[in-house]
Design an enzyme around this catalytic site. Structure first.
Site, PDB file in Angstrom:
ATOM      1  N   GLN A 101      10.336 -37.313  -8.107  1.00  0.00           N
ATOM      2  CA  GLN A 101      11.223 -36.145  -8.157  1.00  0.00           C
ATOM      3  C   GLN A 101      10.839 -35.239  -9.320  1.00  0.00           C
ATOM      4  O   GLN A 101      10.889 -34.015  -9.218  1.00  0.00           O
ATOM      5  CB  GLN A 101      12.684 -36.603  -8.302  1.00  0.00           C
ATOM      6  CG  GLN A 101      13.667 -35.449  -8.262  1.00  0.00           C
ATOM      7  CD  GLN A 101      13.717 -34.767  -6.908  1.00  0.00           C
ATOM      8  OE1 GLN A 101      13.882 -35.407  -5.889  1.00  0.00           O
ATOM      9  NE2 GLN A 101      13.564 -33.446  -6.889  1.00  0.00           N
ATOM     10  N   HIS A 105      12.879 -42.024 -11.403  1.00  0.00           N
ATOM     11  CA  HIS A 105      12.549 -41.347 -10.139  1.00  0.00           C
ATOM     12  C   HIS A 105      11.418 -40.343 -10.429  1.00  0.00           C
ATOM     13  O   HIS A 105      11.600 -39.135 -10.369  1.00  0.00           O
ATOM     14  CB  HIS A 105      13.804 -40.636  -9.613  1.00  0.00           C
ATOM     15  CG  HIS A 105      13.717 -40.178  -8.194  1.00  0.00           C
ATOM     16  ND1 HIS A 105      12.641 -40.471  -7.367  1.00  0.00           N
ATOM     17  CD2 HIS A 105      14.576 -39.438  -7.440  1.00  0.00           C
ATOM     18  CE1 HIS A 105      12.867 -39.938  -6.174  1.00  0.00           C
ATOM     19  NE2 HIS A 105      14.017 -39.302  -6.187  1.00  0.00           N
ATOM     20  N   ARG A 149       8.708 -31.794  -3.047  1.00  0.00           N
ATOM     21  CA  ARG A 149       8.422 -33.235  -2.988  1.00  0.00           C
ATOM     22  C   ARG A 149       7.188 -33.475  -2.116  1.00  0.00           C
ATOM     23  O   ARG A 149       6.325 -34.288  -2.440  1.00  0.00           O
ATOM     24  CB  ARG A 149       9.627 -34.000  -2.406  1.00  0.00           C
ATOM     25  CG  ARG A 149      10.867 -34.015  -3.274  1.00  0.00           C
ATOM     26  CD  ARG A 149      10.690 -34.878  -4.506  1.00  0.00           C
ATOM     27  NE  ARG A 149      10.354 -36.252  -4.166  1.00  0.00           N
ATOM     28  CZ  ARG A 149      11.226 -37.192  -3.799  1.00  0.00           C
ATOM     29  NH1 ARG A 149      12.517 -36.909  -3.756  1.00  0.00           N
ATOM     30  NH2 ARG A 149      10.830 -38.414  -3.518  1.00  0.00           N
ATOM     31  N   CYS A 204      18.263 -32.923  -7.667  1.00  0.00           N
ATOM     32  CA  CYS A 204      17.332 -33.618  -6.762  1.00  0.00           C
ATOM     33  C   CYS A 204      17.876 -33.736  -5.348  1.00  0.00           C
ATOM     34  O   CYS A 204      17.097 -33.952  -4.418  1.00  0.00           O
ATOM     35  CB  CYS A 204      16.968 -34.987  -7.335  1.00  0.00           C
ATOM     36  SG  CYS A 204      18.347 -36.142  -7.401  1.00  0.00           S
ATOM     37  N   ASP A 245      22.732 -34.346 -11.529  1.00  0.00           N
ATOM     38  CA  ASP A 245      22.521 -35.276 -10.415  1.00  0.00           C
ATOM     39  C   ASP A 245      23.878 -35.899 -10.101  1.00  0.00           C
ATOM     40  O   ASP A 245      24.837 -35.757 -10.882  1.00  0.00           O
ATOM     41  CB  ASP A 245      21.480 -36.354 -10.826  1.00  0.00           C
ATOM     42  CG  ASP A 245      21.138 -37.318  -9.690  1.00  0.00           C
ATOM     43  OD1 ASP A 245      21.359 -36.964  -8.516  1.00  0.00           O
ATOM     44  OD2 ASP A 245      20.649 -38.434  -9.994  1.00  0.00           O
TER      45      ASP A 245
HETATM   46  N1  NVA Z   1      20.503 -40.811  -8.952  1.00  0.00           N
HETATM   47  C1  NVA Z   1      20.492 -40.780  -7.497  1.00  0.00           C
HETATM   48  C2  NVA Z   1      19.299 -40.029  -7.010  1.00  0.00           C
HETATM   49  C3  NVA Z   1      19.227 -39.895  -5.507  1.00  0.00           C
HETATM   50  C4  NVA Z   1      17.974 -39.220  -5.043  1.00  0.00           C
HETATM   51  C5  NVA Z   1      20.506 -42.195  -6.958  1.00  0.00           C
HETATM   52  O1  NVA Z   1      19.811 -43.056  -7.525  1.00  0.00           O
HETATM   53  O2  NVA Z   1      21.208 -42.462  -5.987  1.00  0.00           O
HETATM   54  N1   CP Z   2      15.964 -36.589  -4.014  1.00  0.00           N
HETATM   55  C1   CP Z   2      15.720 -37.660  -3.229  1.00  0.00           C
HETATM   56  O1   CP Z   2      15.001 -38.573  -3.598  1.00  0.00           O
HETATM   57  O2   CP Z   2      16.326 -37.608  -2.014  1.00  0.00           O
HETATM   58  P1   CP Z   2      16.403 -38.773  -0.931  1.00  0.00           P
HETATM   59  O3   CP Z   2      17.312 -39.841  -1.475  1.00  0.00           O
HETATM   60  O4   CP Z   2      16.974 -38.100   0.280  1.00  0.00           O
HETATM   61  O5   CP Z   2      15.042 -39.307  -0.681  1.00  0.00           O
END
Ligand code: NVA
Ligand code: CP
Length: 300
Positions: free
Chosen positions: A133, A130, A287, A258, A218
Site C-alpha cells: 500500500q 502493509h 496498487r 488505503c 485508515d
Molecule cells: N488496517 C486495515 C487495512 C485494510 C486494507 C486492516 O488491516 O484491516
Molecule cells: N487497501 C487494501 O489493501 O485493500 P483490500 O483489503 O481490499 O485489499
C-alpha cells in the site's frame, strides 16, 4: 529454503531507498504502458488468510497484463487453513510457483513462510505492516505533487499496519511524519524511538495535521479486531479527518486512505468525495502499477 539470492518484500526495509525510488519510477512507466510480456511463463501464488478487494484484483490483473498467471489460494480451501505447517506449505508452494504474496495475521507467520520459501515472498498485509500500500501511496504522491522528500505527512488514527508502514516510509522516502494516535492505540514504541529523527507523536489530530502536505488515515477497526469495535469507536472519538481538520494542513495538501473507508468514522463523507483533496481512487488504482513494478524487481 530461502537462499541468499532470494529477495523478499516483507516490509519497506527489505529494499534500499534507491531501490524503492526505482520501483516507483518503473510503476509510473508501467501505468503509461501497462501491457507487456515480461511475466510470460511466471506464476504468482496469492495466499489469503484475510479478505481483500484491491490486493487480490491488483495482483491478479497485474500478472495477466504482463503475460503471467496467478493462483488465488484462500486459507479456507488450502491445507494451510487446516493446520498444515507454514514451513511445509512454503516449501511445497515455492517449488511450483515463481513468486508468492501472503496476506495473514501475525507478521511472524510471513517471516516463517519467507524463511522456507525458495522464491520471493511479498507481504500483502500483516497485522504489523502493509508495504505494498505504501508503494502505491508514494507513487500517488509523486504523481500529484512530485518528490515527497523533505515534505510533512500527518497520520491520524490507529497505530496499525498502515501507521507502522508510514513510519518505515518516513525513513525510506525521507519525510517528516506527524502522528496522532489515541493512548493505547499507538504504533510499537520501538519503531517510533528508532525513527525519532523522522517521527513525532503529537497531542492530537489538529497538531498532527499542522502544515502537512499529505494527511492519511485508515480504519479504526482492522481485520481481526472486530470484537473491539465498540471500544475503538469510543477511543477514536474526535479523530475524524474532515475539511475542518484539513484546514490546518498546507494549502495544497492531499488526503489518502488505503480503503475500505468508513464514512462518518475515520473520514467524513464530504472529504472522501472531494476530489480536489482526496486522491483515494488514484491511490487504489496505483496498487496495480506499483505491484507490477515490485514483482518485476523481485523476479529480475
Ligand atoms: N488496517 C486495515 C487495512 C485494510 C486494507 C486492516 O488491516 O484491516
Ligand atoms: N487497501 C487494501 O489493501 O485493500 P483490500 O483489503 O481490499 O485489499
Amino acid at each position: 529454503m530461502t537462499t541468499k539470492a532470494t529477495r523478499h518484500f516483507l516490509s519497506l526495509l527489505d529494499c534500499s531507498a534507491d531501490e524503492l525510488a526505482a520501483i516507483i519510477a518503473r510503476a509510473l512507466e508501467l501505468k503509461a504502458s501497462p501491457v507487456n510480456d515480461n511475466f510470460r511463463g511466471k506464476v504468482l501464488g496469492m495466499v489469503f488468510d484475510k479478505s481483500s478487494t484491491r490486493t487480490r484484483i491488483s495482483f491478479e490483473a497485474g500478472m495477466a497484463q504482463m503475460g503471467g498467471n496467478a493462483i488465488f489460494l484462500s486459507s479456507r480451501d488450502t491445507q494451510l487453513g487446516r493446520g498444515e505447517p507454514i514451513e511445509d506449505s512454503a516449501r511445497v508452494m515455492s517449488s511450483m510457483l515463481d513468486i508468492i504474496m501472503v496476506r495473514t495475521f501475525a507478521h511472524a507467520s510471513i517471516e516463517q513462510f519467507a524463511r522456507y520459501s525458495s522464491v520471493p515472498v511479498i507481504n500483502a498485509l500483516t497485522d504489523a505492516y502493509h508495504p505494498c500500500q505504501l508503494l502505491a501511496d508514494m507513487m500517488t504522491f509523486a504523481e500529484k505533487r512530485g518528490s515527497i522528500s523533505g515534505k510533512t505527512v500527518a497520520y491520524v488514527g490507529d497505530g496499525n499496519n498502515m501507521c507502522q508502514s508510514y513510519i518505515n516510509a518516513a525513513r525510506q522516502f525521507n519525510f517528516q511524519l506527524q502522528l496522532a494516535c489515541p493512548e493505547g492505540f499507538r504504533p510499537a514504541d520501538k519503531l517510533v524511538s528508532n525513527n525519532a529523527d523522522r517521527v513525532v507523536l503529537c497531542s492530537g489530530p489538529r497538531e498532527a495535521a499542522q502544515g502537512a502536505d499529505l494527511v492519511v488515515t485508515d480504519t479504526w477497526t482492522s481485520m481481526g479486531q472486530e470484537e473491539e469495535k465498540e471500544k475503538r469507536l469510543q477511543a477514536f472519538s474526535g479523530y475524524e479527518v474532515n475539511h475542518e481538520l484539513m484546514s490546518n494542513a498546507a494549502n495544497d495538501a492531499i488526503f489518502m486512505h488505503c480503503l475500505p473507508a468508513y464514512r462518518g468514522l475515520e473520514v467524513s463523507a464530504d472529504l472522501l468525495e472531494d476530489e480536489s483533496i482526496s486522491v483515494v481512487w488514484d491511490e487504489a488504482e496505483n496498487r496495480l502499477h506499483a505491484q507490477k513494478a515490485l514483482m518485476e524487481f523481485l523476479l529480475s
